[in-house]
Design an enzyme around this catalytic site. Structure first.
Site, PDB file in Angstrom:
ATOM      1  N   GLY A   1       0.819  -1.197   0.000  1.00 36.41           N
ATOM      2  CA  GLY A   1       0.000   0.000   0.000  1.00 36.41           C
ATOM      3  C   GLY A   1       0.858   1.254   0.000  1.00 36.41           C
ATOM      4  O   GLY A   1       1.922   1.318  -0.608  1.00 36.41           O
ATOM      5  N   SER A   2       0.378   2.250   0.724  1.00 32.96           N
ATOM      6  CA  SER A   2       1.023   3.562   0.664  1.00 32.96           C
ATOM      7  C   SER A   2       2.391   3.620   1.324  1.00 32.96           C
ATOM      8  O   SER A   2       3.115   4.605   1.142  1.00 32.96           O
ATOM      9  CB  SER A   2       0.106   4.616   1.273  1.00 32.96           C
ATOM     10  OG  SER A   2      -1.040   4.804   0.459  1.00 32.96           O
ATOM     11  N   THR A   3       2.780   2.598   2.086  1.00 30.80           N
ATOM     12  CA  THR A   3       4.143   2.607   2.631  1.00 30.80           C
ATOM     13  C   THR A   3       5.169   2.515   1.505  1.00 30.80           C
ATOM     14  O   THR A   3       6.317   2.951   1.664  1.00 30.80           O
ATOM     15  CB  THR A   3       4.368   1.460   3.626  1.00 30.80           C
ATOM     16  OG1 THR A   3       4.142   0.203   2.977  1.00 30.80           O
ATOM     17  CG2 THR A   3       3.436   1.592   4.830  1.00 30.80           C
TER      18      THR A   3
ATOM     19  N   LYS B   1       5.183   4.259  -1.018  1.00 31.19           N
ATOM     20  CA  LYS B   1       5.421   5.608  -1.529  1.00 31.19           C
ATOM     21  C   LYS B   1       6.770   6.158  -1.068  1.00 31.19           C
ATOM     22  O   LYS B   1       7.286   7.113  -1.652  1.00 31.19           O
ATOM     23  CB  LYS B   1       4.281   6.531  -1.118  1.00 31.19           C
ATOM     24  CG  LYS B   1       2.972   6.179  -1.832  1.00 31.19           C
ATOM     25  CD  LYS B   1       1.775   6.932  -1.273  1.00 31.19           C
ATOM     26  CE  LYS B   1       0.489   6.471  -1.948  1.00 31.19           C
ATOM     27  NZ  LYS B   1      -0.715   7.077  -1.339  1.00 31.19           N
TER      28      LYS B   1
END
Length: 485
Positions: A215-217, A219
């Site tokens: 997920g957004s980790t 990024k």
């Protein structure tokens, strides 16, 4: 008469030579096959005829041996078995060994030739040294904080020391007590069947053997790639990113969980985890540079061992632009273990350098003499040092002003990134809550710990705030335990 005696003597000599040749064939050339024969119990009797060496955490033993008085005399015991099971594994008289019990079996069982100054003598006499000890890198307080924080939820925690790669915590829940597999009674068989049939998979080491969409980790990786490639030169400048964002070559629109993501800066997009900004950044960076940065952090490495094997985290390199955009926000085929994401946070904290993680500090004889030590670990540059400085700033902003405020520690500098990973058919599954972070005490000259937390059965609320609400407090407790004087 003399002739007959001479013939008889020659015949007897030939028989003696034949016996010697046969004995040599059996005892030298075929010895291993006899040793490995399942019908030969001598090796098992010898193996369990003496206590195994111990696995140590913080100077204390977390394993032991119990004298059963039976033919297979010594049975393995475990202190706080469920707490350390993802590290120790099990040593079973029936089902073999796993994790450290397996990778360090030679030392623990006493068969490693390095345990004795006269290994050739042991080979000739078939003697066996006393089992040695395995000293781990674990921080007892951090391990306990991670286990307590996860509680009854499915998930995992991995924590490393950024400057060395020492693994400080490795926890997976639900867990199990390895002691129930130690013996050879019928209860052991029932326990084996129960654990393997449990739908919650308590024997699965989620910290290193389970990969999740990060997920957004992820990024963190995408931002580093954009800075390294020069796609972003000013973290406070507008990014020319529409919201919603139409995936390249498709009519599919990607949206955000929060408002106000259109054309925001990298700093703001990172604080509030704007999917549209990072999907566009990944497509602009391109698959070659994105894959190179991901590889630098450790993705697609099939050879990582700590010393037991770790499932490879993956970043798909054969994707079109739309797929690359989704991969860059930790979706599509991007998968990561918690240990891998702890390495990502650790690289940011360590000036862009990734230290290869390891779990065994040293092995010793039963008297405490060192047999082997970890020594200096390989280092890999995941990003430019200047990029790492920027990434530290961005991760600090997440904790001070963004979605990761629940990870803040008074008196310490903390950087983090929240994440919610959707999965299942049509993203119908309950999202995985992620948080990756690092922390530096006010008296420390460098960050002391990097942590990754994933919780499988987190709140069904979608959006990165889930990672901040569910996973960040667990990471904070682990970081506090390491920073505590």
């Amino acid at each position: 008469m003399t002739r007959y005696i001479r013939r008889a003597a020659v015949f007897c000599a030939l028989l003696l030579v034949a016996l010697l040749v046969n004995a040599t064939r059996i005892q030298v050339f075929q010895a291993q096959s006899y040793d490995d024969n399942p019908a030969n119990r001598r090796s098992s009797v010898a193996r369990w005829g003496q206590p195994r060496g111990n696995i140590l955490v913080g100077g204390g033993k977390v394993t032991g041996s119990r004298d059963t008085g039976e033919q297979l005399r010594y049975e393995r015991t475990y202190a706080d078995g469920p707490l350390y099971a993802p590290v120790t594994g099990f040593a079973s008289q029936v089902y073999g060994t796993a994790f450290l019990e397996h990778s360090e079996d030679g030392v623990l069982s006493g068969t490693d030739p390095m345990l004795t100054p006269f290994p050739l003598w042991n080979d000739l006499t078939r003697a066996q040294s006393r089992g040695g000890n395995v000293v781990t890198t674990l921080d007892k307080a951090a391990q306990q904080a991670a286990y307590t924080g996860l509680g009854s939820r499915k998930g995992a925690v991995a924590a490393v020391e950024p400057s060395t790669g020492r693994i400080l915590a490795l926890v997976s829940t639900p867990s199990y007590d390895p002691a129930v597999l130690s013996g050879n009674a019928s209860a052991t068989e029932r326990s084996w069947a129960r654990l393997n049939g449990d739908p919650d998979k308590p024997m699965l080491n989620r910290a290193i053997r389970q990969t999740y969409p990060p997920g957004s980790t992820f990024k963190v990786v995408t931002a580093a790639a954009a800075l390294d490639a020069g796609v972003i030169t000013d973290v406070d400048a507008p990014t020319d990113s529409p919201a919603p964002y139409t995936l390249p070559g498709t009519t599919t629109s990607l949206t955000n969980e929060s408002e106000g993501c259109e054309d925001v800066s990298l700093r703001t997009a990172f604080e509030w985890s704007c999917n549209t900004v990072f999907a566009k950044l990944g497509a602009d960076v391109g698959v070659t540079d994105m894959a190179a940065t991901a590889k630098g952090f450790g993705f697609n490495d099939t050879g990582l061992r700590i010393p037991f094997s770790v499932a490879p985290s993956t970043f798909d390199t054969s994707v079109d632009k739309a797929q690359l955009a989704l991969s860059s926000i930790g979706q599509y085929n991007t998968r990561a273990t918690p240990l891998q994401m702890a390495m990502v946070a650790g690289a940011v904290a360590n000036g862009g350098q990734v230290r290869t993680p390891y779990l065994v500090e040293r092995t010793t004889t039963d008297d405490g003499d060192t047999v082997s030590s970890a020594g200096s670990r390989p280092v890999r540059q995941a990003m430019h040092p200047a990029t790492a400085v920027r990434m530290k700033e961005l991760m600090e902003d997440v904790v001070t002003e963004g979605t990761g405020t629940n990870a803040a520690i008074p008196g310490a500098t903390v950087g983090g990134k929240t994440g919610t990973a959707q999965h299942g058919l049509g993203n119908s599954g309950t999202p995985y809550a992620w948080f990756v972070s690092w922390a530096q005490g006010e008296r420390d000259i460098e960050p002391k710990v990097a942590v990754a937390v994933v919780v499988e059965d987190a709140s069904a609320v979608r959006g990165d705030i889930t990672g901040g609400g569910v996973a960040a407090p667990i990471a904070r407790a682990v970081m506090q335990s390491v920073l505590a004087p």
